[in-house]
Design a protein around this motif. Structure first.
Motif, PDB file in Angstrom:
ATOM      1  N   ASN A  30       0.831  -1.200   0.000  1.00 44.58           N
ATOM      2  CA  ASN A  30       0.000   0.000   0.000  1.00 44.58           C
ATOM      3  C   ASN A  30       0.870   1.256   0.000  1.00 44.58           C
ATOM      4  O   ASN A  30       1.417   1.644   1.029  1.00 44.58           O
ATOM      5  N   LEU A  31       0.997   1.887  -1.149  1.00 49.15           N
ATOM      6  CA  LEU A  31       1.880   3.050  -1.262  1.00 49.15           C
ATOM      7  C   LEU A  31       1.360   4.244  -0.476  1.00 49.15           C
ATOM      8  O   LEU A  31       2.150   5.080  -0.035  1.00 49.15           O
ATOM      9  N   THR A  32       0.060   4.322  -0.281  1.00 48.37           N
ATOM     10  CA  THR A  32      -0.490   5.415   0.532  1.00 48.37           C
ATOM     11  C   THR A  32      -0.003   5.297   1.967  1.00 48.37           C
ATOM     12  O   THR A  32       0.454   6.274   2.574  1.00 48.37           O
ATOM     13  N   ASP A  33      -0.068   4.077   2.515  1.00 48.15           N
ATOM     14  CA  ASP A  33       0.427   3.841   3.872  1.00 48.15           C
ATOM     15  C   ASP A  33       1.926   4.109   3.948  1.00 48.15           C
ATOM     16  O   ASP A  33       2.427   4.750   4.881  1.00 48.15           O
ATOM     17  N   ARG A  51      12.017   6.787   4.167  1.00 43.85           N
ATOM     18  CA  ARG A  51      12.671   6.423   2.910  1.00 43.85           C
ATOM     19  C   ARG A  51      11.993   5.192   2.325  1.00 43.85           C
ATOM     20  O   ARG A  51      11.499   4.338   3.075  1.00 43.85           O
ATOM     21  N   ILE A  52      11.960   5.117   1.009  1.00 41.10           N
ATOM     22  CA  ILE A  52      11.301   4.007   0.322  1.00 41.10           C
ATOM     23  C   ILE A  52      12.314   3.335  -0.588  1.00 41.10           C
ATOM     24  O   ILE A  52      12.928   3.989  -1.439  1.00 41.10           O
ATOM     25  N   ASP A  63       8.425  11.904   0.045  1.00 35.70           N
ATOM     26  CA  ASP A  63       7.642  12.876  -0.731  1.00 35.70           C
ATOM     27  C   ASP A  63       7.769  12.662  -2.241  1.00 35.70           C
ATOM     28  O   ASP A  63       7.270  13.459  -3.038  1.00 35.70           O
ATOM     29  N   ALA A  64       8.416  11.587  -2.663  1.00 32.47           N
ATOM     30  CA  ALA A  64       8.471  11.257  -4.092  1.00 32.47           C
ATOM     31  C   ALA A  64       7.058  10.970  -4.588  1.00 32.47           C
ATOM     32  O   ALA A  64       6.181  10.528  -3.838  1.00 32.47           O
ATOM     33  N   GLN A  68       3.895   9.205  -6.449  1.00 32.89           N
ATOM     34  CA  GLN A  68       3.483   7.812  -6.579  1.00 32.89           C
ATOM     35  C   GLN A  68       3.878   7.267  -7.948  1.00 32.89           C
ATOM     36  O   GLN A  68       4.232   6.085  -8.076  1.00 32.89           O
ATOM     37  N   GLU A  69       3.862   8.127  -8.970  1.00 33.48           N
ATOM     38  CA  GLU A  69       4.224   7.703 -10.325  1.00 33.48           C
ATOM     39  C   GLU A  69       5.687   7.276 -10.393  1.00 33.48           C
ATOM     40  O   GLU A  69       6.022   6.271 -11.038  1.00 33.48           O
ATOM     41  N   GLU A  70       6.566   8.016  -9.711  1.00 29.46           N
ATOM     42  CA  GLU A  70       7.985   7.656  -9.691  1.00 29.46           C
ATOM     43  C   GLU A  70       8.195   6.290  -9.050  1.00 29.46           C
ATOM     44  O   GLU A  70       8.941   5.448  -9.572  1.00 29.46           O
ATOM     45  N   ILE A  71       7.543   6.098  -7.915  1.00 27.29           N
ATOM     46  CA  ILE A  71       7.716   4.835  -7.194  1.00 27.29           C
ATOM     47  C   ILE A  71       7.140   3.675  -7.983  1.00 27.29           C
ATOM     48  O   ILE A  71       7.766   2.616  -8.117  1.00 27.29           O
ATOM     49  N   LEU A  72       5.957   3.872  -8.559  1.00 25.20           N
ATOM     50  CA  LEU A  72       5.340   2.823  -9.378  1.00 25.20           C
ATOM     51  C   LEU A  72       6.198   2.497 -10.592  1.00 25.20           C
ATOM     52  O   LEU A  72       6.293   1.342 -11.009  1.00 25.20           O
ATOM     53  N   GLY A  73       6.854   3.524 -11.149  1.00 24.94           N
ATOM     54  CA  GLY A  73       7.738   3.300 -12.288  1.00 24.94           C
ATOM     55  C   GLY A  73       8.883   2.379 -11.934  1.00 24.94           C
ATOM     56  O   GLY A  73       9.281   1.517 -12.733  1.00 24.94           O
TER      57      GLY A  73
END
Length: 249
Positions: free
Chosen positions: A205-208, A215-216, A231-232, A234-239
């Protein structure tokens, strides 16, 4: 990463194979005190394998694990516990028929001089742990079967604090919880950070993740595929999770 500071936990070039399957290949991870590091990735990315290595359940085929900059061998879950690593996996390993106190001290019961269970001492410690985590439970004598999913997760987290760990691994702690219960568990995770622990949070769950992490770290096909601040986008992380972007390590 935090330049100039020795991490509480460091994994250096960790690899793990199951036959011909590459579960982890050259993975690096650092966790500092007062830090929540989220580990994210698609199914089969290697998240749970890495968590089990930190927990001492699995041993790496190559690479090095350091605690406070010193190489260590986490040869078993009990060895990891002795070195200050505590874990909560998805099954929670709690007993429905026992009350909150009995579950918090399950397998770590305190006894008095004549070998009897020190019920009062364990109840007092359980109340203290739940208070530190800001957990709302009617009584430490409430049977586990009467608690909500969020409260059960809180009991499992409180149980990790017996023995004063320094690193806590949480595997999908908000899975199958309601919005309200999820919010409570995220508050407990924030309290672990405030208490000075290093936390590894595994979640889909990226929202959580973005709500509570400092850090992710993204795993893809068992390899590091990106490190992001909370604060990155969601599109960057999903990419990074899907492979649409290259690693930026």
């Amino acid at each position: 990463m935090t330049p100039g500071r020795t991490p509480l936990l460091a994994l250096r070039q960790i690899s793990k194979y199951f036959g011909a399957v590459e579960a982890l290949v050259g993975v690096d991870l650092e966790v500092h005190a007062h830090e929540v590091v989220a580990l994210v990735g698609d199914n089969g990315a290697g998240k749970s394998t890495l968590a089990k290595i930190v927990a001492g359940v699995l041993q790496p085929d190559s690479g090095m694990i350091e605690i406070d900059g010193t190489p260590v061998t986490l040869s078993s879950a009990s060895a990891a516990n002795r070195m200050g690593v505590a874990s909560v996996f998805q099954d929670l390993a709690l007993c429905e028929n026992l009350d909150v106190t009995a579950n918090v001290f399950l397998g770590q019961e305190v006894r008095n001089r004549v070998g009897m269970l020190a019920e009062g001492e364990m109840e007092t410690e359980t109340r203290s742990l739940l208070r530190h985590l800001t957990v709302r439970i009617p009584s430490v004598r409430t049977p586990l079967r009467n608690l909500s999913g969020g409260q059960r997760q809180a009991v499992a987290i409180a149980r990790t604090l017996i023995g004063d760990p320094r690193i806590v691994v949480l595997d999908e702690p908000t899975a199958a919880l309601s919005v309200a219960q999820t919010a409570e568990v995220l508050t407990h995770i924030e309290r672990l950070r405030e208490m000075g622990l290093g936390v590894i949070l595994i979640s889909h769950n990226l929202t959580d993740v973005r709500a509570v992490s400092d850090r992710i770290e993204v795993l893809r096909h068992g390899r590091n595929n990106g490190a992001f601040s909370a604060d990155a986008s969601q599109e960057e992380i999903l990419g990074a999770i899907t492979g649409a972007r290259s690693p930026s390590l």
